[in-house]
Design an enzyme around this catalytic site. Sequence first.
Site, short mmCIF file in Angstrom:
data_model
loop_
_atom_site.label_atom_id
_atom_site.label_comp_id
_atom_site.label_asym_id
_atom_site.label_seq_id
_atom_site.Cartn_x
_atom_site.Cartn_y
_atom_site.Cartn_z
N LYS A 85 -109.84 -5.53 1.32
CA LYS A 85 -110.38 -4.32 1.95
C LYS A 85 -109.93 -4.24 3.41
CE LYS A 85 -114.42 -3.58 4.12
NZ LYS A 85 -115.84 -3.64 4.46
N LYS A 138 -121.14 -11.66 4.89
CA LYS A 138 -120.69 -11.63 6.30
C LYS A 138 -120.90 -12.98 6.97
CE LYS A 138 -119.32 -7.46 7.67
NZ LYS A 138 -118.10 -7.04 7.96
N LYS A 146 -112.02 -4.68 10.10
CA LYS A 146 -111.76 -5.27 11.41
C LYS A 146 -111.92 -6.78 11.35
CE LYS A 146 -114.13 -1.35 12.79
NZ LYS A 146 -115.23 -0.64 13.40
#
Length: 327
Positions: A195, A114, A198
């Site tokens: 994938k 991330k 958002k």
Amino acid sequence: MGKKRLVSGIQPTGRMHLGNYLGAIQNWVSLQDDYESFFMIVDLHALTSVYEDPSQLRKSKRELAIDLLASGVDPEKACLFYQSEVVEHAELHLYLSMVTPLSWLERVPTYKGKIAELKEKDLHTYGFLGYPVLQAADILLYQGDVVPVGKDQLPHLELARQIVRRFNHLYKTDFPEADESLTHFPLLPGLDGRKMSKSYKNTIPLSSTPEEITALVLKMTTDPQRVRRNDPGNPEVCSVFSYHKLFNTEYSLKKIDAQCRAGSIGCVDCKQQCAALIVDKLATFREKRAYFEANPDIVDAVLDRGAKRASEVAKDTMKCVKKVIGL
Ligand code: TYM
């Protein structure tokens, strides 16, 4: 013996999408009959990545509550609430942070992933590193037995079990180590084949209008080798075909497979058929969503009631946690 407990959460960082629904929420809804269920909108988790600009958070939380109710989360069967309304999440997070080695957190694949992915955000914070500890607290607070999630959450669940195991070992307790429950679609691809997420901006939000859904599906990536309409295609590498597999009948699927390989159906036609299937699948959702949007008092009451019930259970667990630690 009471019912076993089902616990899960979703972040209010954007509109709920088809990946959330098919990967997790569908399972929340189908399992809520058989379990005592706690479903939370995890605004504290969202804060770990939007802390610099939380201005959209309140609106997003509410939209998400409406999406969840429209998806079939039934407040008569399940407890639906905002995580930050039950202060014990923060408290248990602190206690669990005492027993969690730093190396466990640094090893979580989503941590480094991330940070690399969301370069525009500064995620080098204490809160972001502790994200999975907060998730472990969410589950332990309700002594969850089963956690319905998508595949991307499995490393977090494994870590949650490790933390509970360590807690149980240190303080001679036997809190449950929760099992995951996956749907048939644990990892839905997004419009670009990665994938659906958002943060990749490749989602189909459930609250899209039929026109928006069609426009999004028309943007989907197909077989890159298929340049002209009559070129033979390979459905196996096409994101649109993977959606047909989810929504279409066996008969139509075979037909599209053959037509694509023969170059006798164009990608635009194929996408339009796919969009129509999704629009159809979401018809009831749209109706229910409109109802809850028009009845804000009902939504507020559901969330209030949910937080009250969740707080009762959370308080009981915290009593026990503090006692065994010796505080
Ligand atoms: P979140 O908000 O990213 O996603 C909510 C749920 O949707 C699933 N999901 C998907 N499933 C299939 N295909 C996809 N493309 C896809 N994208 C998302 C996720 O796996 C998830 O189940 N950390 C969690 C929230 C959380 C939580 C918890 C979950 C906080 N506390 C306690 C379970 C128990 C998250 O970020 O989910």
